[in-house]
Each structure stands twice: as structure tokens, then as C-alpha cells.
Design a protein around this motif. Structure first.
Motif, PDB file in Angstrom:
ATOM      1  N   VAL A  71       0.839  -1.199   0.000  1.00 16.08           N
ATOM      2  CA  VAL A  71       0.000   0.000   0.000  1.00 16.08           C
ATOM      3  C   VAL A  71       0.877   1.254   0.000  1.00 16.08           C
ATOM      4  O   VAL A  71       0.566   2.232  -0.696  1.00 16.08           O
ATOM      5  N   ALA A  72       1.985   1.238   0.725  1.00 14.77           N
ATOM      6  CA  ALA A  72       2.888   2.395   0.758  1.00 14.77           C
ATOM      7  C   ALA A  72       3.409   2.718  -0.647  1.00 14.77           C
ATOM      8  O   ALA A  72       3.494   3.896  -1.034  1.00 14.77           O
ATOM      9  N   GLU A  75       0.563   4.274  -2.534  1.00 18.56           N
ATOM     10  CA  GLU A  75       0.369   5.658  -2.081  1.00 18.56           C
ATOM     11  C   GLU A  75       1.454   6.565  -2.653  1.00 18.56           C
ATOM     12  O   GLU A  75       1.159   7.667  -3.127  1.00 18.56           O
ATOM     13  N   ARG A  76       2.688   6.105  -2.621  1.00 22.30           N
ATOM     14  CA  ARG A  76       3.807   6.881  -3.150  1.00 22.30           C
ATOM     15  C   ARG A  76       3.574   7.249  -4.615  1.00 22.30           C
ATOM     16  O   ARG A  76       3.886   8.352  -5.051  1.00 22.30           O
ATOM     17  N   GLY A  78       0.727   7.668  -5.991  1.00 24.04           N
ATOM     18  CA  GLY A  78      -0.508   8.432  -6.153  1.00 24.04           C
ATOM     19  C   GLY A  78      -1.698   7.613  -6.612  1.00 24.04           C
ATOM     20  O   GLY A  78      -2.666   8.157  -7.132  1.00 24.04           O
ATOM     21  N   VAL A  80      -3.350   5.375  -4.518  1.00 27.25           N
ATOM     22  CA  VAL A  80      -4.183   5.115  -3.342  1.00 27.25           C
ATOM     23  C   VAL A  80      -3.953   6.240  -2.348  1.00 27.25           C
ATOM     24  O   VAL A  80      -2.851   6.786  -2.273  1.00 27.25           O
ATOM     25  N   VAL A  81      -4.986   6.587  -1.599  1.00 27.31           N
ATOM     26  CA  VAL A  81      -4.833   7.515  -0.481  1.00 27.31           C
ATOM     27  C   VAL A  81      -5.345   6.829   0.774  1.00 27.31           C
ATOM     28  O   VAL A  81      -6.214   5.954   0.707  1.00 27.31           O
ATOM     29  N   SER A  82      -4.769   7.223   1.896  1.00 21.43           N
ATOM     30  CA  SER A  82      -5.206   6.663   3.174  1.00 21.43           C
ATOM     31  C   SER A  82      -5.663   7.791   4.085  1.00 21.43           C
ATOM     32  O   SER A  82      -5.255   8.936   3.927  1.00 21.43           O
ATOM     33  N   LYS A  91      -6.266   2.726   9.629  1.00 17.35           N
ATOM     34  CA  LYS A  91      -6.276   3.466   8.369  1.00 17.35           C
ATOM     35  C   LYS A  91      -7.307   2.862   7.438  1.00 17.35           C
ATOM     36  O   LYS A  91      -7.537   1.659   7.447  1.00 17.35           O
ATOM     37  N   TYR A  93      -8.445   3.002   3.203  1.00 19.01           N
ATOM     38  CA  TYR A  93      -7.822   3.292   1.913  1.00 19.01           C
ATOM     39  C   TYR A  93      -8.865   3.470   0.824  1.00 19.01           C
ATOM     40  O   TYR A  93      -9.923   2.863   0.866  1.00 19.01           O
ATOM     41  N   THR A  96      -7.391   6.413  -5.951  1.00 19.66           N
ATOM     42  CA  THR A  96      -7.458   7.758  -6.524  1.00 19.66           C
ATOM     43  C   THR A  96      -7.911   7.672  -7.986  1.00 19.66           C
ATOM     44  O   THR A  96      -7.988   6.576  -8.562  1.00 19.66           O
TER      45      THR A  96
END
Length: 139
Positions: A71-72, A75-76, A78, A80-82, A91, A93, A96
Motif C-alpha cells: 500500500v505504501a 500511495e507513493r 498516487g 491510493v490515499v489513506s 487506516k 484506503y 485515486t
């Protein structure tokens, strides 16, 4: 003394099959810049919208550490957002717009991978295999 037939070892055969299938799906997923594992996590987040890390780990039968690492990366990039859940501890998720666009690009590749496996096994054996894998996942 009876000799064990290790060619029938479920663990060994399941791992060999999992590695081969993972390599095949990875080759296709790499075309859009992700791994098959990241694709699976992205799909799960999309399917179980706003679920917690624990929910996702359970859904994917994945340990939390591996899930958080995947997940990190999402997210990095762009995809997925948490956000903290209502209790402020867990958290949640969501995918995006960029993640959704990448999924739309990746889905035809996933469909190809599915079709490749089905053609390799034949439709009846493919469906039997999916059924057996689903049952084994409940062991």
C-alpha cells in the motif's frame, strides 16, 4: 518401510504453481508499471472501499506487514490515499482517479492472463482448479 512420494506434496506443488502463475501475471502487470501483487491490492481496495488495513489483509490472506509495504508503494505513486478511520487508530484506503485510470489500463492485461491460464488448463479444468484453490484457501 514405505517410501513417501514427494511428487504428490500439496505444499511443494502449490508453491511451484503459485510462482509460475505469479511470474506470468507479473510479466503482464509490468507493462503498466506495477507488480501482480500491487494489482491485487489495488483491486481489493477498489472492491472493499474504505476498509481498514486489517480488513484488506484478511480479504487478501496477506500478513499486515506485506500489505502495508504494498500500500505504501501505491500511495507513493498516487494510486491510493489513506485516512485515519473514525477511531483514529486504523487506516482506511481508497483508490485515486490516477489509480482508477491505471486499473482500467491493467484490466485487459489481467483478462489476458486469465485467458492464458484457462487456455492452458482447458475451461473445465480451469473452473475445477479455481474451486479447489478456493477450498484450499479455507484450510
Amino acid at each position: 518401510m514405505q517410501e513417501d512420494d514427494f511428487s504428490l506434496c500439496v505444499l511443494d506443488n502449490a508453491r511451484k504453481a503459485a510462482r509460475a502463475v505469479s511470474r506470468h501475471y507479473d510479466r503482464l502487470a509490468r507493462q503498466v508499471g506495477m507488480t501482480a501483487g500491487q494489482f491485487s491490492v489495488l483491486v481489493a481496495i477498489r472492491q472493499v472501499r474504505e476498509r481498514t488495513t486489517a480488513d484488506l489483509a484478511d480479504r487478501l490472506s496477506m500478513d499486515r506487514t506485506t500489505l502495508v509495504r504494498n500500500v505504501a508503494l501505491l500511495e507513493r505513486d498516487g494510486l491510493v490515499v489513506s485516512a485515519l478511520a473514525g477511531d483514529g487508530k486504523a487506516k482506511r484506503y481508497s483508490v485515486t482517479d490516477r489509480g482508477e485510470a491505471l486499473l482500467q489500463e491493467a484490466l485487459p492485461l489481467w483478462r489476458k492472463a486469465q485467458k492464458d491460464v484457462e487456455e492452458h488448463l482447458g475451461t473445465d479444468e480451469f473452473l475445477k482448479t479455481i474451486n479447489a484453490l478456493q477450498r484450499l484457501s479455507q484450510l
